[in-house]
Write an enzyme that holds these catalytic residues in place. Structure first.
Site, short mmCIF file in Angstrom:
data_model
loop_
_atom_site.label_atom_id
_atom_site.label_comp_id
_atom_site.label_asym_id
_atom_site.label_seq_id
_atom_site.Cartn_x
_atom_site.Cartn_y
_atom_site.Cartn_z
N HIS A 9 3.70 -4.25 -5.98
CA HIS A 9 3.98 -4.00 -4.57
C HIS A 9 3.56 -5.19 -3.72
CE1 HIS A 9 4.06 0.67 -4.95
NE2 HIS A 9 4.92 0.07 -5.74
N GLU A 52 1.77 -5.32 -1.00
CA GLU A 52 0.35 -5.30 -0.64
C GLU A 52 -0.50 -5.81 -1.80
OE1 GLU A 52 2.17 -1.49 1.22
OE2 GLU A 52 2.46 -2.68 -0.58
N CYS A 55 1.47 2.87 -0.41
CA CYS A 55 1.34 3.98 -1.35
C CYS A 55 -0.15 4.21 -1.63
CB CYS A 55 2.08 3.67 -2.64
SG CYS A 55 1.29 2.39 -3.66
N CYS A 80 -1.90 1.18 -3.47
CA CYS A 80 -2.12 0.06 -2.55
C CYS A 80 -3.19 0.40 -1.52
CB CYS A 80 -0.82 -0.36 -1.87
SG CYS A 80 0.33 -1.18 -3.01
#
Length: 141
Positions: free
Chosen positions: A68, A70, A96, A99
């Site tokens: 991801h 992040e 999410c 993260c």
């Protein structure tokens, strides 16, 4: 947030392009976009079996090897020895749960996101408990 919109164009995931920009003291200290890990064949080149397959959105997430945005922004800061304590993370999507845990552990204190992506109650509760400000970005027209 405009810079995050440009960074997300670098994302190599064929399912979704997302970006994160981490800022401290009004300076960009790290950026990240979603895609396969460094040194792995890009998602759009068939590097991620889930993305190359026909799994419906939200299913078989354990098969996806893409990181991801992040995650990548936090990892890039770590690779270059940049501390994130007290920083703000701008993201094109809300984080999410995985993260969110990384954001908390990295010492980031504020998250500003543009679009909702499964921003569940657990993420909100964790951020509240950790004292992290999390808010949706509202574009001025």
């Amino acid at each position: 947030m405009n810079i995050a919109a440009v960074v997300k164009t670098r994302g190599n995931c064929i399912r979704r392009q997302v970006a994160a920009v981490i800022v401290r003291d009004r300076r960009i200290i790290s950026t990240g976009y979603n895609g396969t890990p460094s040194g792995i064949r890009n998602c759009y080149e068939g590097g991620c079996p889930r993305c190359a397959g026909n799994s419906p959105s939200g299913s078989d997430l354990g098969e996806c090897i893409c990181a991801h945005a992040e995650e990548n922004a936090i990892i890039q800061a770590a690779n270059y020895g940049v501390a994130l304590k007290g920083a703000t993370l701008y993201s094109t999507e809300s984080p999410c749960l995985i993260c969110a845990k990384m954001i908390i552990s990295a010492g980031i204190k504020k998250v500003i996101y543009e679009n909702e992506y499964h921003h569940n109650k657990q993420v909100k509760a964790l951020f509240k408990q950790a004292g992290i400000v999390c808010r949706k970005f509202m574009r001025k027209l």
